[in-house]
Design a protein around this motif. Structure first.
Motif, mmCIF file in Angstrom:
data_model
loop_
_atom_site.group_PDB
_atom_site.id
_atom_site.type_symbol
_atom_site.label_atom_id
_atom_site.label_comp_id
_atom_site.label_asym_id
_atom_site.label_seq_id
_atom_site.Cartn_x
_atom_site.Cartn_y
_atom_site.Cartn_z
ATOM 1 N N ASN A 142 2.084 6.334 -7.274
ATOM 2 C CA ASN A 142 1.165 7.376 -7.719
ATOM 3 C C ASN A 142 1.791 8.767 -7.638
ATOM 4 O O ASN A 142 1.496 9.629 -8.462
ATOM 5 C CB ASN A 142 -0.142 7.310 -6.929
ATOM 6 N N SER A 151 0.834 -1.216 0.000
ATOM 7 C CA SER A 151 0.000 0.000 0.000
ATOM 8 C C SER A 151 0.861 1.255 0.000
ATOM 9 O O SER A 151 0.552 2.228 -0.700
ATOM 10 C CB SER A 151 -0.937 0.006 1.205
ATOM 11 N N ASN A 158 2.210 1.664 -3.443
ATOM 12 C CA ASN A 158 1.202 2.189 -4.371
ATOM 13 C C ASN A 158 1.177 3.712 -4.326
ATOM 14 O O ASN A 158 1.080 4.373 -5.362
ATOM 15 C CB ASN A 158 -0.196 1.647 -4.027
ATOM 16 N N SER A 185 3.263 -6.620 -10.218
ATOM 17 C CA SER A 185 3.312 -5.238 -9.741
ATOM 18 C C SER A 185 4.699 -4.640 -9.913
ATOM 19 O O SER A 185 4.837 -3.458 -10.234
ATOM 20 C CB SER A 185 2.889 -5.167 -8.271
#
Length: 183
Positions: free
Chosen positions: A134, A127, A130, A169
């Motif tokens: 971003n 998380s 991520n 990922s």
């Protein structure tokens, strides 16, 4: 609890992109959770969050923001500012701004999500990574390529450490870096 199942049915429709059906089931779950558990119970707030996500996925950003703000206020009250559920909502608020091209606002919210996720989950948690990814994308979208590359490299190193070099990922972030390596 019955409404957990109702919520899960909504999630299936949501994952299929059947947003009208998802919304009908989420509204049913929300009504049940509010009645049985109250407006600030985490199960209720998860449904509020997911309703926001449906609006977000449809590009209905004003509606999404209203629901995310409700979820955020509830999560902060019920679970605290650094709880993963709270931070997921913070991250998604950033994404709404990002999707609208409001990069300064997006960055403020991503930075809040990053600080909280690093504290609560660690620097190499998926998380957290991520959010790092971003942030890189925001810089990339703004044409700030040096900053974007630094953040993409951080995301890649974290993903390689946490998930391995061949995880999908990890490979997705490596793909983001390819244009920078070809120049």
């Amino acid at each position: 609890m019955l409404f957990d199942h109702v919520h899960n049915i909504a999630a299936v429709f949501d994952n299929q992109g059947k947003y009208d059906e998802a919304m009908q089931w989420y509204e049913r779950a929300l009504t049940g959770f509010e009645k049985a558990l109250g407006k600030d119970h985490p199960s209720t707030l998860n449904t509020v969050h997911n309703i926001a996500a449906v609006f977000d996925n449809q590009g209905k950003y004003d509606e999404a923001m209203q629901w995310y703000e409700r979820a955020l206020a509830g999560f902060e009250k019920a679970l605290g500012k650094d709880h993963p559920s709270t931070l997921n909502t913070v991250h998604n608020i950033a994404a709404v701004f990002d999707n609208q091209g409001k990069y300064d606002e997006a960055m403020q919210w991503y930075e809040r999500a990053l600080a909280g996720r690093e504290k609560a989950l660690g620097k190499d948690h998926p998380s957290t990574l991520n959010t790092v990814h971003n942030i890189a994308a925001v810089f990339d979208n703004q044409g700030k390529y040096d900053e974007a590359m630094q953040w993409y490299e951080r995301a890649l190193a974290g993903r390689e450490k946490a998930l391995g070099k061949d995880h999908p990922s990890t490979l997705a972030i490596a793909e983001c870096l390819r244009p920078f390596k070809n120049n």
